[in-house]
Design a protein around this motif. Structure first.
Motif, mmCIF file in Angstrom:
data_model
loop_
_atom_site.group_PDB
_atom_site.id
_atom_site.type_symbol
_atom_site.label_atom_id
_atom_site.label_comp_id
_atom_site.label_asym_id
_atom_site.label_seq_id
_atom_site.Cartn_x
_atom_site.Cartn_y
_atom_site.Cartn_z
ATOM 1 N N GLN A 1 94.564 -9.655 36.987
ATOM 2 C CA GLN A 1 95.999 -9.940 36.933
ATOM 3 C C GLN A 1 96.630 -9.783 38.315
ATOM 4 O O GLN A 1 97.523 -10.541 38.706
ATOM 5 C CB GLN A 1 96.661 -8.984 35.941
ATOM 6 C CG GLN A 1 98.016 -9.431 35.467
ATOM 7 C CD GLN A 1 97.959 -10.686 34.627
ATOM 8 O OE1 GLN A 1 98.275 -11.761 35.119
ATOM 9 N NE2 GLN A 1 97.548 -10.564 33.386
ATOM 10 N N GLU A 2 96.152 -8.802 39.070
ATOM 11 C CA GLU A 2 96.641 -8.608 40.435
ATOM 12 C C GLU A 2 96.266 -9.802 41.305
ATOM 13 O O GLU A 2 97.084 -10.288 42.106
ATOM 14 C CB GLU A 2 96.058 -7.323 41.023
ATOM 15 C CG GLU A 2 96.518 -7.024 42.440
ATOM 16 C CD GLU A 2 95.888 -5.760 43.000
ATOM 17 O OE1 GLU A 2 96.366 -5.285 44.045
ATOM 18 O OE2 GLU A 2 94.904 -5.247 42.399
ATOM 19 N N SER B 1 93.304 -4.093 35.621
ATOM 20 C CA SER B 1 94.166 -5.258 35.855
ATOM 21 C C SER B 1 93.901 -5.934 37.197
ATOM 22 O O SER B 1 94.788 -6.541 37.775
ATOM 23 C CB SER B 1 95.636 -4.834 35.776
ATOM 24 O OG SER B 1 95.921 -3.817 36.732
ATOM 25 N N TRP C 1 92.785 -18.984 34.934
ATOM 26 C CA TRP C 1 94.101 -19.501 34.598
ATOM 27 C C TRP C 1 94.159 -20.948 35.045
ATOM 28 O O TRP C 1 93.658 -21.295 36.118
ATOM 29 C CB TRP C 1 95.207 -18.736 35.324
ATOM 30 C CG TRP C 1 95.314 -17.288 34.973
ATOM 31 C CD1 TRP C 1 96.138 -16.719 34.053
ATOM 32 C CD2 TRP C 1 94.579 -16.200 35.561
ATOM 33 N NE1 TRP C 1 95.965 -15.355 34.020
ATOM 34 C CE2 TRP C 1 95.014 -15.009 34.941
ATOM 35 C CE3 TRP C 1 93.604 -16.118 36.561
ATOM 36 C CZ2 TRP C 1 94.506 -13.762 35.275
ATOM 37 C CZ3 TRP C 1 93.091 -14.886 36.892
ATOM 38 C CH2 TRP C 1 93.535 -13.718 36.255
ATOM 39 N N LYS D 1 95.785 -12.862 40.309
ATOM 40 C CA LYS D 1 96.644 -13.976 39.915
ATOM 41 C C LYS D 1 98.038 -13.838 40.547
ATOM 42 O O LYS D 1 98.600 -14.799 41.069
ATOM 43 C CB LYS D 1 96.765 -14.034 38.400
ATOM 44 C CG LYS D 1 97.603 -15.207 37.916
ATOM 45 C CD LYS D 1 98.237 -14.925 36.580
ATOM 46 C CE LYS D 1 99.151 -16.074 36.193
ATOM 47 N NZ LYS D 1 100.016 -15.754 35.057
ATOM 48 N N ARG D 2 98.601 -12.636 40.490
ATOM 49 C CA ARG D 2 99.926 -12.406 41.052
ATOM 50 C C ARG D 2 99.949 -12.731 42.548
ATOM 51 O O ARG D 2 100.874 -13.385 43.046
ATOM 52 C CB ARG D 2 100.325 -10.949 40.815
ATOM 53 C CG ARG D 2 101.731 -10.610 41.288
ATOM 54 C CD ARG D 2 102.130 -9.212 40.839
ATOM 55 N NE ARG D 2 101.404 -8.152 41.527
ATOM 56 C CZ ARG D 2 100.501 -7.359 40.963
ATOM 57 N NH1 ARG D 2 100.188 -7.512 39.674
ATOM 58 N NH2 ARG D 2 99.906 -6.412 41.656
ATOM 59 N N THR E 1 106.481 -13.494 29.217
ATOM 60 C CA THR E 1 105.286 -12.715 29.542
ATOM 61 C C THR E 1 105.587 -11.554 30.485
ATOM 62 O O THR E 1 104.852 -10.565 30.510
ATOM 63 C CB THR E 1 104.222 -13.605 30.216
ATOM 64 O OG1 THR E 1 104.736 -14.080 31.476
ATOM 65 C CG2 THR E 1 103.860 -14.790 29.332
ATOM 66 N N ILE F 1 105.276 -11.838 33.613
ATOM 67 C CA ILE F 1 104.251 -11.986 34.647
ATOM 68 C C ILE F 1 104.528 -13.270 35.430
ATOM 69 O O ILE F 1 104.894 -14.294 34.833
ATOM 70 C CB ILE F 1 102.839 -12.058 34.016
ATOM 71 C CG1 ILE F 1 102.549 -10.795 33.206
ATOM 72 C CG2 ILE F 1 101.770 -12.269 35.076
ATOM 73 C CD1 ILE F 1 101.308 -10.901 32.346
ATOM 74 N N ARG G 1 88.060 -13.776 34.691
ATOM 75 C CA ARG G 1 89.334 -14.334 34.252
ATOM 76 C C ARG G 1 89.522 -15.739 34.816
ATOM 77 O O ARG G 1 89.076 -16.043 35.913
ATOM 78 C CB ARG G 1 90.514 -13.474 34.752
ATOM 79 C CG ARG G 1 90.535 -12.039 34.223
ATOM 80 C CD ARG G 1 90.943 -12.008 32.760
ATOM 81 N NE ARG G 1 91.095 -10.671 32.227
ATOM 82 C CZ ARG G 1 90.130 -9.968 31.631
ATOM 83 N NH1 ARG G 1 88.912 -10.493 31.528
ATOM 84 N NH2 ARG G 1 90.360 -8.768 31.140
ATOM 85 N N ARG H 1 95.021 -19.674 29.716
ATOM 86 C CA ARG H 1 94.032 -18.778 30.323
ATOM 87 C C ARG H 1 93.203 -18.079 29.257
ATOM 88 O O ARG H 1 93.521 -18.088 28.077
ATOM 89 C CB ARG H 1 94.746 -17.730 31.173
ATOM 90 C CG ARG H 1 95.842 -16.922 30.449
ATOM 91 C CD ARG H 1 95.331 -15.687 29.745
ATOM 92 N NE ARG H 1 96.371 -14.861 29.169
ATOM 93 C CZ ARG H 1 96.157 -13.813 28.391
ATOM 94 N NH1 ARG H 1 94.918 -13.452 28.094
ATOM 95 N NH2 ARG H 1 97.158 -13.111 27.876
#
Length: 425
Positions: free
Chosen positions: A413-414, A410, A388, A416-417, A368, A370, A386, A378
């Motif tokens: 996604q940020e 995103s 996960w 999650k990171r 991925t 990621i 979102r 997810r």
């Protein structure tokens, strides 16, 4: 352990929703293997987005080992009125409805009503004889050839779970260049049953089982749940998922007494800053009951409600003494069912991800690109919500925002990171 009770015709929950009122307790970050210092990086990043006007407000939650280790709100749920984002704010979930539909179908699967390989025409006969649309370049430049051929096989239940049924959102192109779904009036249908019957009148965009293509499959799956159980999908959700899990703020509309908690829907202007969507329909479309109940979208929910749903899955089907699914059924849902070489057409990017039964499933960080874990699963919604679920890390991560369209952004996604970089055990 309290169980769901199923009769031959309908499913009835014989327990009070008070079961789950204390389903998720709060812990300090350190108690669940997170660093408070590193979690502060999330606050800094998200507050920066609010200050820059990237979004009006948002919510983030991290549940680890069954306890809430992080739960923060940022900005406003209504920037124009200055109403701050609240922990119990209600969001439009859009495609995060799909996971709920998947669990509903698995409840029926567990009780032996069907196998994943069964043709859906056993309960939805309108899909028994399907054709597939072919659209290709013609012999003369600028002209196209459009025609249909018989489907190689029937659509199965697993095709609906996996988006391999040949049912995209745009739908196939007719010989006159118009979309078949426009001809059959799919968007004008006023009930789920009517919508699905209109979908069945059009040919498929691909042969069943050959291509992953995001679309109406989960709506058809919801109709399948109705046909098998004899219940409207909203009633099935309420009795078999929402009430047992204590999801009291989740449903297909927002009652008037909760309107003050309903988040405003935003969009982006030319400067990539969020502005309020101007139409009344955009803001108010979920404020009244509707007869058009989708399986692929349509639910509203709160962060805590959806966290209960996700934690049930993270716990292998159980939450706070309430069992919705068996461990083996959840394992089946989060397994990667997608062949490595399966083609993917349109819709959501799945680079490095496989697909389970309504979830994308990670094939590992090396695939991925990621941060995360092989086997995490997810999905998300069109306005930026979102979730996960990571079985290995025993972690559920949820991010809530309301920007439509959200494509290309995103922030989730940020989040999650930054959530993963806070793991320190």
């Amino acid at each position: 352990m309290k169980l769901l009770i199923v009769s031959a015709a309908v499913l009835l929950v014989l327990v009070p929703c008070a079961w789950a009122t204390d389903a998720l307790k709060t812990a300090t970050p350190e108690q669940v293997g997170l660093s408070a210092e590193r979690l502060a990086r999330i606050d800094q990043a998200m507050e920066g987005h609010v200050d820059e006007g990237h979004f009006s407000g948002a919510i983030g939650m991290i549940v680890r080992r069954g306890k809430i280790g992080y739960f923060k709100t940022w900005g406003d749920m209504d920037k124009e009125s200055g109403t701050e984002m609240s922990e119990d704010a209600i969001f439009r979930m859009y495609s995060m409805t799909k996971a709920v539909t998947g669990v509903a179908a698995m409840i029926l699967y567990e009780h032996g009503h069907f196998a994943l390989t069964d043709p859906i025409s056993n309960y939805l006969p309108e899909f028994k004889t399907m054709r597939v649309a072919i659209d290709e370049a013609g012999p003369v430049a600028g002209r196209r050839k459009s025609y249909t051929v018989p489907a190689d096989r029937q659509i199965t239940v697993r095709d609906l779970f996996m988006h391999t049924a040949g049912l995209s959102y745009p739908g196939p192109i007719a010989p006159d260049g118009e979309r078949y779904f426009a001809k059959t009036g799919v968007s004008q249908a006023t009930t789920l049953e009517e919508m699905v019957k209109r979908i069945a009148k059009a040919p498929l965009v691909q042969q069943p089982g050959t291509t992953w293509q995001y679309g109406y499959s989960t709506d058809v799956l919801a109709r399948y749940v109705e046909a098998v159980s004899g219940m409207p999908i909203d009633e099935f959700f309420r009795k078999n998922i929402f009430e047992p899990l204590g999801m009291s703020d989740t449903g297909y509309y927002v009652p008037e007494k909760k309107w003050d908690r309903f988040t405003v829907l935003y969009t982006l202007n030319d400067g990539k800053k969020t502005v309020r969507r101007s139409t009344a329909a955009a803001q108010d479309s979920y404020k009244q009951p509707t007869t058009k109940l989708g399986g692929g979208s349509g639910l509203v929910s709160t962060t805590k409600d959806y966290a209960r749903f996700c934690q049930m899955l993270a716990n292998d089907g159980e939450l706070n003494g309430v069992r919705i699914l068996s461990r083996k059924s959840v394992e089946l849902m989060r397994a990667d069912h997608m062949p490595v070489d399966m083609s993917r057409a349109g819709g959501t990017s799945l680079a490095g991800w496989g697909f389970g039964l309504t979830f994308a499933v990670s094939r590992g960080p090396g695939q991925t690109g990621i941060i995360g874990t092989k086997g995490e699963y997810r999905w998300g919604g069109a306005a930026g919500t979102r979730f996960w679920i990571d079985p290995k890390e025993e972690m559920v991560t949820i991010f809530m925002v309301q920007i439509l369209p959200y494509r290309g952004l995103s922030y989730g996604q940020e989040f999650k990171r930054l959530a993963y970089q806070a793991i320190v055990d």
